[in-house]
Design a protein around this motif. Sequence first.
Motif, PDB file in Angstrom:
ATOM      1  N   GLY A 107       0.916  -1.126  -0.091  1.00 43.13           N
ATOM      2  CA  GLY A 107      -0.101   0.121  -0.217  1.00 43.13           C
ATOM      3  C   GLY A 107       0.800   1.270  -0.055  1.00 43.13           C
ATOM      4  O   GLY A 107       1.887   1.297   0.652  1.00 43.13           O
ATOM      5  N   THR A 108       0.460   2.260  -0.875  1.00 44.80           N
ATOM      6  CA  THR A 108       1.252   3.404  -0.752  1.00 44.80           C
ATOM      7  C   THR A 108      -0.020   4.625  -0.912  1.00 44.80           C
ATOM      8  O   THR A 108      -1.030   4.350  -1.100  1.00 44.80           O
ATOM      9  CB  THR A 108       2.356   3.412  -1.778  1.00 44.80           C
ATOM     10  OG1 THR A 108       3.198   4.612  -1.613  1.00 44.80           O
ATOM     11  CG2 THR A 108       1.956   3.483  -3.287  1.00 44.80           C
ATOM     12  N   ARG A 109       0.760   5.767  -0.821  1.00 50.35           N
ATOM     13  CA  ARG A 109      -0.119   6.970  -0.789  1.00 50.35           C
ATOM     14  C   ARG A 109      -0.929   7.134  -2.192  1.00 50.35           C
ATOM     15  O   ARG A 109      -2.155   7.480  -2.132  1.00 50.35           O
ATOM     16  CB  ARG A 109       0.748   8.106  -0.638  1.00 50.35           C
ATOM     17  CG  ARG A 109       0.103   9.554  -0.096  1.00 50.35           C
ATOM     18  CD  ARG A 109       0.964  10.635   0.155  1.00 50.35           C
ATOM     19  NE  ARG A 109       0.228  11.451   0.965  1.00 50.35           N
ATOM     20  CZ  ARG A 109       0.436  12.870   0.485  1.00 50.35           C
ATOM     21  NH1 ARG A 109       1.493  13.260  -0.153  1.00 50.35           N
ATOM     22  NH2 ARG A 109      -0.144  13.868   1.014  1.00 50.35           N
ATOM     23  N   VAL A 126      -3.394   2.090  -3.534  1.00 54.31           N
ATOM     24  CA  VAL A 126      -3.043   3.371  -3.190  1.00 54.31           C
ATOM     25  C   VAL A 126      -4.172   4.040  -2.355  1.00 54.31           C
ATOM     26  O   VAL A 126      -5.488   3.787  -2.445  1.00 54.31           O
ATOM     27  CB  VAL A 126      -2.700   4.519  -4.354  1.00 54.31           C
ATOM     28  CG1 VAL A 126      -1.450   3.720  -5.191  1.00 54.31           C
ATOM     29  CG2 VAL A 126      -4.060   4.387  -5.475  1.00 54.31           C
ATOM     30  N   ASP A 127      -3.741   5.017  -1.389  1.00 56.85           N
ATOM     31  CA  ASP A 127      -4.750   5.588  -0.877  1.00 56.85           C
ATOM     32  C   ASP A 127      -5.494   6.719  -1.538  1.00 56.85           C
ATOM     33  O   ASP A 127      -6.679   6.933  -1.351  1.00 56.85           O
ATOM     34  CB  ASP A 127      -4.202   6.390   0.491  1.00 56.85           C
ATOM     35  CG  ASP A 127      -3.936   5.619   1.643  1.00 56.85           C
ATOM     36  OD1 ASP A 127      -4.420   4.412   1.541  1.00 56.85           O
ATOM     37  OD2 ASP A 127      -3.347   6.106   2.488  1.00 56.85           O
ATOM     38  N   HIS A 128      -4.811   7.339  -2.366  1.00 53.28           N
ATOM     39  CA  HIS A 128      -5.387   8.221  -3.255  1.00 53.28           C
ATOM     40  C   HIS A 128      -5.110   8.305  -4.714  1.00 53.28           C
ATOM     41  O   HIS A 128      -3.621   7.999  -4.997  1.00 53.28           O
ATOM     42  CB  HIS A 128      -5.027   9.941  -2.883  1.00 53.28           C
ATOM     43  CG  HIS A 128      -5.357   9.935  -1.381  1.00 53.28           C
ATOM     44  ND1 HIS A 128      -6.277  10.264  -0.750  1.00 53.28           N
ATOM     45  CD2 HIS A 128      -4.270   9.958  -0.447  1.00 53.28           C
ATOM     46  CE1 HIS A 128      -6.053  10.386   0.386  1.00 53.28           C
ATOM     47  NE2 HIS A 128      -5.047  10.169   0.884  1.00 53.28           N
ATOM     48  N   ALA A 129      -6.008   8.271  -5.522  1.00 50.05           N
ATOM     49  CA  ALA A 129      -5.579   8.013  -7.195  1.00 50.05           C
ATOM     50  C   ALA A 129      -5.807   9.171  -8.158  1.00 50.05           C
ATOM     51  O   ALA A 129      -6.889   9.890  -7.800  1.00 50.05           O
ATOM     52  CB  ALA A 129      -6.123   6.749  -7.464  1.00 50.05           C
ATOM     53  N   ASN A 152      -6.082  -0.621  -7.615  1.00 46.17           N
ATOM     54  CA  ASN A 152      -6.910  -0.731  -6.339  1.00 46.17           C
ATOM     55  C   ASN A 152      -6.821   0.817  -5.447  1.00 46.17           C
ATOM     56  O   ASN A 152      -5.634   1.340  -5.842  1.00 46.17           O
ATOM     57  CB  ASN A 152      -6.405  -1.811  -5.518  1.00 46.17           C
ATOM     58  CG  ASN A 152      -6.577  -3.168  -5.825  1.00 46.17           C
ATOM     59  OD1 ASN A 152      -7.481  -3.572  -6.359  1.00 46.17           O
ATOM     60  ND2 ASN A 152      -5.325  -3.854  -6.162  1.00 46.17           N
ATOM     61  N   VAL A 153      -7.829   0.964  -5.082  1.00 47.28           N
ATOM     62  CA  VAL A 153      -7.860   2.419  -4.249  1.00 47.28           C
ATOM     63  C   VAL A 153      -8.344   1.685  -2.877  1.00 47.28           C
ATOM     64  O   VAL A 153      -9.403   1.333  -2.689  1.00 47.28           O
ATOM     65  CB  VAL A 153      -8.687   3.502  -4.668  1.00 47.28           C
ATOM     66  CG1 VAL A 153      -8.300   4.588  -3.867  1.00 47.28           C
ATOM     67  CG2 VAL A 153      -8.106   3.695  -6.075  1.00 47.28           C
ATOM     68  N   GLY A 154      -7.658   2.183  -2.061  1.00 40.76           N
ATOM     69  CA  GLY A 154      -8.103   1.896  -0.459  1.00 40.76           C
ATOM     70  C   GLY A 154      -6.909   1.456   0.352  1.00 40.76           C
ATOM     71  O   GLY A 154      -5.789   1.338  -0.030  1.00 40.76           O
ATOM     72  N   VAL A 155      -7.040   1.127   1.638  1.00 42.20           N
ATOM     73  CA  VAL A 155      -5.847   0.838   2.448  1.00 42.20           C
ATOM     74  C   VAL A 155      -5.492  -0.682   2.183  1.00 42.20           C
ATOM     75  O   VAL A 155      -6.055  -1.355   1.681  1.00 42.20           O
ATOM     76  CB  VAL A 155      -6.383   0.822   4.057  1.00 42.20           C
ATOM     77  CG1 VAL A 155      -6.824   2.439   4.334  1.00 42.20           C
ATOM     78  CG2 VAL A 155      -7.471   0.069   4.166  1.00 42.20           C
ATOM     79  N   VAL A 156      -4.313  -0.742   2.645  1.00 43.83           N
ATOM     80  CA  VAL A 156      -3.518  -2.138   2.311  1.00 43.83           C
ATOM     81  C   VAL A 156      -4.235  -3.372   2.994  1.00 43.83           C
ATOM     82  O   VAL A 156      -4.391  -4.217   2.107  1.00 43.83           O
ATOM     83  CB  VAL A 156      -1.944  -1.715   2.768  1.00 43.83           C
ATOM     84  CG1 VAL A 156      -1.819  -1.908   4.031  1.00 43.83           C
ATOM     85  CG2 VAL A 156      -1.240  -2.939   2.097  1.00 43.83           C
TER      86      VAL A 156
END
Lengths: 276, 153
Positions: free
Chosen positions: A146-148, A174-177, A184-188
């Motif tokens: 997971g990354t920002r 990623v947290d923000h895209a 994928n977007v969302g927490v790891v």
Amino acid sequence: MNGSPWNPVLYKVSSKSIENADLLTFELDPVGDEAIDPIAPGQFNMLYAFGIGEIPISVSSILPSYPTLVHTIQDVGRVSKSLIQLPVGDIIGVRGPFGPEWPVAQVKSKDVLLIAGGVGLCPLRPVIEYILDHREQFGEVNVLFGTRHPDNIIYHRDIISWQSDPSINFQITVDHAFPSWRGNVGVVTHLIDKAKFYPENTISFLCGPEVMMRFGIYACLDAGISEDMVYLSMERNMKCAIGLCGHCQVGPYFTCKDGAVFPYTMMKPYLNISEL
Amino acid sequence: MKNIKEVLSDLSFFSDMSDEMLEFIAACGQNMHFSPDEYVGRESGSADYLFVITKGNIAVQLEHPTKGTFTIRSLHDGEIAGFSWIIPPYRMQFDLKAREHTSVVALDAGCVRKKCEEDHHLGYLMMKQSAIIMNKRLEDTRVQLMDIYSGRV
Ligand SMILES: Cc1cc2nc3c(=O)[nH]c(=O)nc-3n(C[C@H](O)[C@H](O)[C@H](O)COP(=O)(O)OP(=O)(O)OC[C@H]3O[C@@H](n4cnc5c(N)ncnc54)[C@H](O)[C@@H]3O)c2cc1C
């Protein structure tokens, strides 16, 4: 370790590669005949920018060509910035290696779940390399990263190769895209549903921001992985790296001397105590 | 190919439901397919469906007036998209956009709500499972808001 743990060995920057806007990977080679001992996955070195200061940096890849060292450094402050700005050919001091290894060589036949957040992928990359070099010794292998933001993704070449390797399940979120991002977007921890493992036969290694590791640990435990099969790397700020100064103390432990890699069972009482 | 009841019975969301309840809920469902970049639902629209993703990927998005589209979350096979159907005034809070060829079981919200009112045990199970997911998504959003990767660990 060679000589006194206080004495840095001279290494020169032999190559630099840009990972993203504030992150670089360095290859370092000894200047003379003296080199530090071989480093293992999970261990770190103290890198000394002369006249500025010294910081702990994990080994981020282990090349067959010992004594070359590979470290990935993020520019966050004085010392990391000055290291990142060094031109190829410049000299730094290296002390190490310090700390225990990820227990990767002792977990043959197990399923593996690696959870990395942000720069936490750096200390886990040597684990992935080890596993891929000894693939037949492991069961299912999952790496959740997971990354920002997509711009903060590192190790692009490795990631492309891991994603296309059917023997390893590598997932990124990623947290923000930006709008064109199709991943994928969302927490790891959300990715754990995409991991394949038998919880009773799984070992998990986590590295990343401590908040992420706490939630990652809960996700592992909720999935049925046993507490004593969870390991984490506690990258607390440190100075001496030999258990003297106390900068990196967590409860009774010094992350430099007793870690940075710890079994979760050792860290469990201290993980959510504020400002410890 | 599995029928709707079989699709639903594979999911933990419906795992506590009796055969009869599943039958009931499945009768509210229809299969729908979306092409890449097609909207599955639009913010401010009426929340007419609860979507169970059977294949593909849906982005939960929000338009910013100057910064463009923000993807807040991506949802994949086996996940549920859209919870506005359960909470008055049943208005979609976000855009849902297919990112690839995506298939869903779309459960008609009016039909499910009616059945939940008629059978409160079924209603409780639907609410309980929805609360579990909504709570998890809220927790995840709070962690995202902390922006934990912005500095060093
Ligand atoms: C065992 C270990 C392994 C590490 N491995 C890596 C690595 O592979 N790559 C990498 O880029 N960094 C790694 N780090 C972190 C790195 O050591 C710090 O970023 C560095 O010490 C910062 O020094 P500085 O002088 O550049 O910044 P400073 O001016 O000292 O600090 C800048 C800001 O970062 C904060 N900070 C500094 N160190 C830490 C830390 N450890 N945790 C949280 N916040 C911190 C400070 O509080 C300050 O707000 C590791 C740390 C440890 C303990």
